[in-house]
Write a protein that holds these residues in place. Sequence first.
Motif, PDB file in Angstrom:
ATOM      1  N   SER A 109       0.764  -1.275   0.093  1.00  0.00           N
ATOM      2  CA  SER A 109      -0.077   0.046   0.013  1.00  0.00           C
ATOM      3  C   SER A 109       0.867   1.285   0.079  1.00  0.00           C
ATOM      4  O   SER A 109       0.686   2.219  -0.664  1.00  0.00           O
ATOM      5  CB  SER A 109      -0.957   0.076   1.269  1.00  0.00           C
ATOM      6  N   ILE A 159      -6.757   5.261   3.221  1.00  0.00           N
ATOM      7  CA  ILE A 159      -7.395   4.262   3.072  1.00  0.00           C
ATOM      8  C   ILE A 159      -6.420   2.909   2.687  1.00  0.00           C
ATOM      9  O   ILE A 159      -6.600   1.719   3.197  1.00  0.00           O
ATOM     10  CB  ILE A 159      -8.344   4.417   1.954  1.00  0.00           C
ATOM     11  N   ARG A 163      -6.906  -0.530   4.800  1.00  0.00           N
ATOM     12  CA  ARG A 163      -7.314  -1.611   4.026  1.00  0.00           C
ATOM     13  C   ARG A 163      -6.396  -2.907   4.526  1.00  0.00           C
ATOM     14  O   ARG A 163      -6.732  -4.028   4.472  1.00  0.00           O
ATOM     15  CB  ARG A 163      -7.298  -1.486   2.603  1.00  0.00           C
ATOM     16  N   ARG A 167      -7.285  -6.416   6.250  1.00  0.00           N
ATOM     17  CA  ARG A 167      -6.917  -7.799   5.568  1.00  0.00           C
ATOM     18  C   ARG A 167      -6.105  -8.597   6.601  1.00  0.00           C
ATOM     19  O   ARG A 167      -6.148  -9.959   6.560  1.00  0.00           O
ATOM     20  CB  ARG A 167      -6.079  -7.462   4.434  1.00  0.00           C
TER      21      ARG A 167
END
Length: 173
Positions: A109, A159, A163, A167
Motif C-alpha cells: 500500500s 485508505i 485496508r 486484511r
Amino acid sequence: MLPYIIAGEVAFWALLLGGFSIRYLLRWRSISTVLLTLTPVVDLAIITLTYIDLGRGAPSDFSHGLAAFYVGFSVTFGPEIIRRFDRRFAKKYTGLPEDQLPVVPERSSMQYWLRCLVAVSITIGLLGIGIAVVGFADSFWLLYWIISAAFTALMWGVIGPLRDHLRTQRAGK
C-alpha cells in the motif's frame, strides 16, 4: 472536452485489448507491440487537445481538469495495467507455467501511495500549465482539480494502510 476524454479512454482500451488479442491470438508480436506503444499517444493527444482548447480562449471547465487528472494517473499507472493484462492474456492463451509468465511486481500500500503521489504531482504540473495557458482569472476548475488531486493523495494515504490493516486482521482470524 469530455467527448475527447471518453474517446481517449475508449482508444486506450481498444489499443490495449487489440494489442494483446493480436499478440496472443494471432501471434503477431510486432504489430501488437506497435499498438501497445501507441497507448501513451492517447494521453498526449488528450492533454494537447486540452491546452489547444484553453489556448483558443475557452474558459476552464470541469473536463479540462479531468483531462489533466486522467493523464497524470494514466501515465503513472498505465504501464502496470498493461503488464497485468499481458500476464492475464499470456496465462489464458499460452499455457506457460507460472514462472514463465510476464512479471507483475507485487506492491505494498505504501508503494502504491508513493505512485499516487507521483500521479498527483504530474496532475498538478499539468494543471499548472493549464492555468498558465488560460490565466488565473479563468482557472476555477483547474484549481478545483488541484484540490481534488491533493485530496486523492490524502485519502489514498489513509485508505490503503487501513485496508491492509483490515486484511491482516481477517487473515489472522
